[in-house]
Design a protein around this motif. Structure first.
Motif, PDB file in Angstrom:
ATOM      1  N   ALA A 175      41.087  34.226  42.950  1.00  0.00           N
ATOM      2  CA  ALA A 175      39.919  33.929  42.112  1.00  0.00           C
ATOM      3  C   ALA A 175      39.817  32.430  41.851  1.00  0.00           C
ATOM      4  O   ALA A 175      38.735  31.840  41.952  1.00  0.00           O
ATOM      5  CB  ALA A 175      40.002  34.695  40.798  1.00  0.00           C
ATOM      6  N   ILE A 176      40.935  31.802  41.524  1.00  0.00           N
ATOM      7  CA  ILE A 176      40.942  30.362  41.255  1.00  0.00           C
ATOM      8  C   ILE A 176      40.629  29.571  42.511  1.00  0.00           C
ATOM      9  O   ILE A 176      39.816  28.627  42.491  1.00  0.00           O
ATOM     10  CB  ILE A 176      42.306  29.922  40.671  1.00  0.00           C
ATOM     11  CG1 ILE A 176      42.500  30.502  39.265  1.00  0.00           C
ATOM     12  CG2 ILE A 176      42.408  28.401  40.643  1.00  0.00           C
ATOM     13  CD1 ILE A 176      41.527  30.000  38.221  1.00  0.00           C
ATOM     14  N   GLY A 193      32.706  30.794  34.589  1.00  0.00           N
ATOM     15  CA  GLY A 193      33.601  31.298  33.558  1.00  0.00           C
ATOM     16  C   GLY A 193      34.507  32.356  34.165  1.00  0.00           C
ATOM     17  O   GLY A 193      34.034  33.236  34.885  1.00  0.00           O
ATOM     18  N   ILE A 194      35.819  32.278  33.872  1.00  0.00           N
ATOM     19  CA  ILE A 194      36.791  33.191  34.486  1.00  0.00           C
ATOM     20  C   ILE A 194      37.706  33.753  33.407  1.00  0.00           C
ATOM     21  O   ILE A 194      38.313  33.010  32.627  1.00  0.00           O
ATOM     22  CB  ILE A 194      37.653  32.471  35.543  1.00  0.00           C
ATOM     23  CG1 ILE A 194      36.772  31.737  36.559  1.00  0.00           C
ATOM     24  CG2 ILE A 194      38.557  33.465  36.263  1.00  0.00           C
ATOM     25  CD1 ILE A 194      37.553  30.872  37.541  1.00  0.00           C
ATOM     26  N   CYS A 195      37.815  35.086  33.365  1.00  0.00           N
ATOM     27  CA  CYS A 195      38.707  35.740  32.406  1.00  0.00           C
ATOM     28  C   CYS A 195      39.243  37.031  33.017  1.00  0.00           C
ATOM     29  O   CYS A 195      38.713  37.516  34.010  1.00  0.00           O
ATOM     30  CB  CYS A 195      37.983  36.012  31.087  1.00  0.00           C
ATOM     31  SG  CYS A 195      36.764  37.333  31.191  1.00  0.00           S
ATOM     32  N   LEU A 212      28.258  37.949  39.327  1.00  0.00           N
ATOM     33  CA  LEU A 212      29.389  38.522  38.617  1.00  0.00           C
ATOM     34  C   LEU A 212      30.333  39.074  39.676  1.00  0.00           C
ATOM     35  O   LEU A 212      29.953  39.934  40.473  1.00  0.00           O
ATOM     36  CB  LEU A 212      28.930  39.643  37.674  1.00  0.00           C
ATOM     37  CG  LEU A 212      30.009  40.514  37.025  1.00  0.00           C
ATOM     38  CD1 LEU A 212      30.941  39.684  36.162  1.00  0.00           C
ATOM     39  CD2 LEU A 212      29.377  41.634  36.204  1.00  0.00           C
ATOM     40  N   ILE A 213      31.583  38.557  39.699  1.00  0.00           N
ATOM     41  CA  ILE A 213      32.524  38.862  40.756  1.00  0.00           C
ATOM     42  C   ILE A 213      33.806  39.460  40.170  1.00  0.00           C
ATOM     43  O   ILE A 213      34.243  39.077  39.089  1.00  0.00           O
ATOM     44  CB  ILE A 213      32.922  37.594  41.551  1.00  0.00           C
ATOM     45  CG1 ILE A 213      31.698  36.721  41.835  1.00  0.00           C
ATOM     46  CG2 ILE A 213      33.642  37.963  42.847  1.00  0.00           C
ATOM     47  CD1 ILE A 213      30.657  37.373  42.682  1.00  0.00           C
ATOM     48  N   SER A 214      34.405  40.398  40.901  1.00  0.00           N
ATOM     49  CA  SER A 214      35.668  41.005  40.512  1.00  0.00           C
ATOM     50  C   SER A 214      36.729  40.684  41.566  1.00  0.00           C
ATOM     51  O   SER A 214      36.491  40.854  42.768  1.00  0.00           O
ATOM     52  CB  SER A 214      35.503  42.528  40.393  1.00  0.00           C
ATOM     53  OG  SER A 214      36.753  43.176  40.222  1.00  0.00           O
ATOM     54  N   PHE A 215      37.900  40.224  41.102  1.00  0.00           N
ATOM     55  CA  PHE A 215      39.020  39.893  41.986  1.00  0.00           C
ATOM     56  C   PHE A 215      40.263  40.674  41.560  1.00  0.00           C
ATOM     57  O   PHE A 215      40.512  40.843  40.366  1.00  0.00           O
ATOM     58  CB  PHE A 215      39.374  38.401  41.914  1.00  0.00           C
ATOM     59  CG  PHE A 215      38.304  37.465  42.409  1.00  0.00           C
ATOM     60  CD1 PHE A 215      38.304  37.014  43.723  1.00  0.00           C
ATOM     61  CD2 PHE A 215      37.313  37.016  41.547  1.00  0.00           C
ATOM     62  CE1 PHE A 215      37.337  36.139  44.173  1.00  0.00           C
ATOM     63  CE2 PHE A 215      36.332  36.137  41.992  1.00  0.00           C
ATOM     64  CZ  PHE A 215      36.336  35.694  43.310  1.00  0.00           C
ATOM     65  N   LYS A 216      41.063  41.083  42.533  1.00  0.00           N
ATOM     66  CA  LYS A 216      42.366  41.664  42.222  1.00  0.00           C
ATOM     67  C   LYS A 216      43.382  40.571  41.920  1.00  0.00           C
ATOM     68  O   LYS A 216      44.289  40.762  41.113  1.00  0.00           O
ATOM     69  CB  LYS A 216      42.882  42.496  43.402  1.00  0.00           C
ATOM     70  CG  LYS A 216      42.148  43.802  43.650  1.00  0.00           C
ATOM     71  CD  LYS A 216      42.825  44.562  44.780  1.00  0.00           C
ATOM     72  CE  LYS A 216      42.111  45.861  45.073  1.00  0.00           C
ATOM     73  NZ  LYS A 216      42.761  46.602  46.198  1.00  0.00           N
TER      74      LYS A 216
END
Length: 366
Positions: A169-170, A197-199, A160-164
């Motif tokens: 992210a893409i 999955g990306i949201c 599980l990753i968090s991006f600014k």
């Protein structure tokens, strides 16, 4: 003392400097309420501010804001400070080269959430693991860092990753997929599928836990991901805004529209509540979704590549795998628990899906 995060929905005229002034006023009187303002985030685009405060209770935070400037929070939740840092990257004000009295923080708490990796069941007996899997998973962690991604949580085979940044992210997702494809060719692991999955999301919009809605949605997109990375509609639009001349490759990405997301959320909500019901019928799902049989079939087939009946069965089998892995009940108990009336039919379906009998999987785990 507990740590809280509060949310302020501000007017369109409020600026980052205005929020900094309000925060400064809080700090001047916080001691009267036994509070300690740790930091804040301000989203200029969405006009939302989040404050991180150590306080004896929620009431103390409300009174501090009320007496300091009158701008009381719309919502307050108690948070785990380590979780806050894992998602947002800091729990104090960012360092500044200037020691001005008013520190202006113009950084949103909006994040892009990504779940990527493999289902545990992809490696049922250990024989299906590609060579050097541990090294590959470690290299995935390095790739996240190259795109300023923060690992919020790592399970055995997924992250599980968090991006600014939506663009980072893409690009990270594409790089991870590229590495996976290259390793598959080199190690003959074509039976594996890298799921992604990306949201997007903000810390909270109600009384739910920290980033709960975003993580839940990312899990649902991850769940339906197979040969393509699944991207929410908002992520798609944000990426397009930042990269108008670089469209997302539809060979790599499944790009959702709002109706797709509504369908997925409704379907997954229903499945999460009813998958253990042995009498669950496709007609029940159709009725809940308010769609015809043909509509449900077309939508589910386009999003997941499988029929509704297979989707229900596979959903149950995935849960059965987790129950067996965690040694919750014997095989017959698991079969009934996940909605199969016949343990023998359950074993047959399980073997067809995972290439191993549930009893053999139990022995391997033990």
């Amino acid at each position: 003392m507990p740590i809280y995060m509060d949310r302020h929905d501000v007017s369109n005229t409020v600026t980052a400097e205005n929020v900094a002034q309000l925060h400064h006023q809080d700090l001047k009187i916080q001691h009267k309420f036994e509070c300690r303002g740790l930091t804040y985030w301000f989203d200029e685009k969405r006009k939302i501010a989040f404050c991180l405060v150590e306080a004896p209770n929620e009431e103390a935070i409300v009174e501090m804001h009320r007496q300091a400037h009158g701008e009381v929070p719309n919502q307050i939740i108690e948070v785990d400070i380590a979780v806050v840092e894992s998602f947002l990257g800091r729990i104090e004000d960012p360092e500044s080269e200037h020691r001005e009295a008013l520190k202006i923080i113009d950084e949103p708490a909006f994040r892009i959430i990504m779940i990527t990796g493999f289902d545990d069941c992809a490696f049922n007996t250990g024989k299906n693991k590609p060579p050097n899997l541990a090294q590959y998973l470690k290299s995935m962690g390095n790739v996240f860092g190259n795109f300023d991604g923060r690992i919020v949580k790592q399970q055995q085979y997924n992250f599980l990753i968090s991006f600014k940044s939506v663009s980072k992210a893409i690009r990270c997702a594409i790089e991870i997929q590229k590495h996976f494809s290259e390793r598959c060719k080199a190690n003959d692991c074509s039976q594996l599928s890298l799921k992604t999955g990306i949201c997007p999301g903000i810390p909270f919009s109600g009384k739910e836990s920290f980033f709960k809605d975003s993580v839940q949605m990312a899990k649902r997109l991850y769940c339906i991901s197979d040969s393509k990375m699944v991207v929410s509609h908002e992520v798609k639009m944000l990426y397009s805004d930042e990269n108008p001349d670089v469209p997302l490759d539809r060979e790599l990405f499944l790009l959702l529209d709002p109706s797709d997301e509504k369908f997925i959320n409704s379907l997954m909500t229903y499945m999460e509540e009813n998958w253990q019901n042995p009498n669950l019928q496709l007609s029940d799902i159709e009725s809940f979704l308010g769609s015809s049989k043909s509509q449900v079939y077309r939508k589910l087939k386009s999003l997941t590549g499988t029929s509704p009946n297979n989707f229900i069965k596979n959903y149950r089998l995935q849960n059965a795998f987790e129950l067996i892995k965690n040694q919750i009940g014997n095989i017959s108990e698991v079969a009934f628990q996940v909605g199969f009336n016949s343990p023998s039919y359950f074993a047959k379906c399980f073997h067809k899906r995972y290439g191993i009998l549930p009893s053999d999987l139990l022995q391997v785990i033990e």
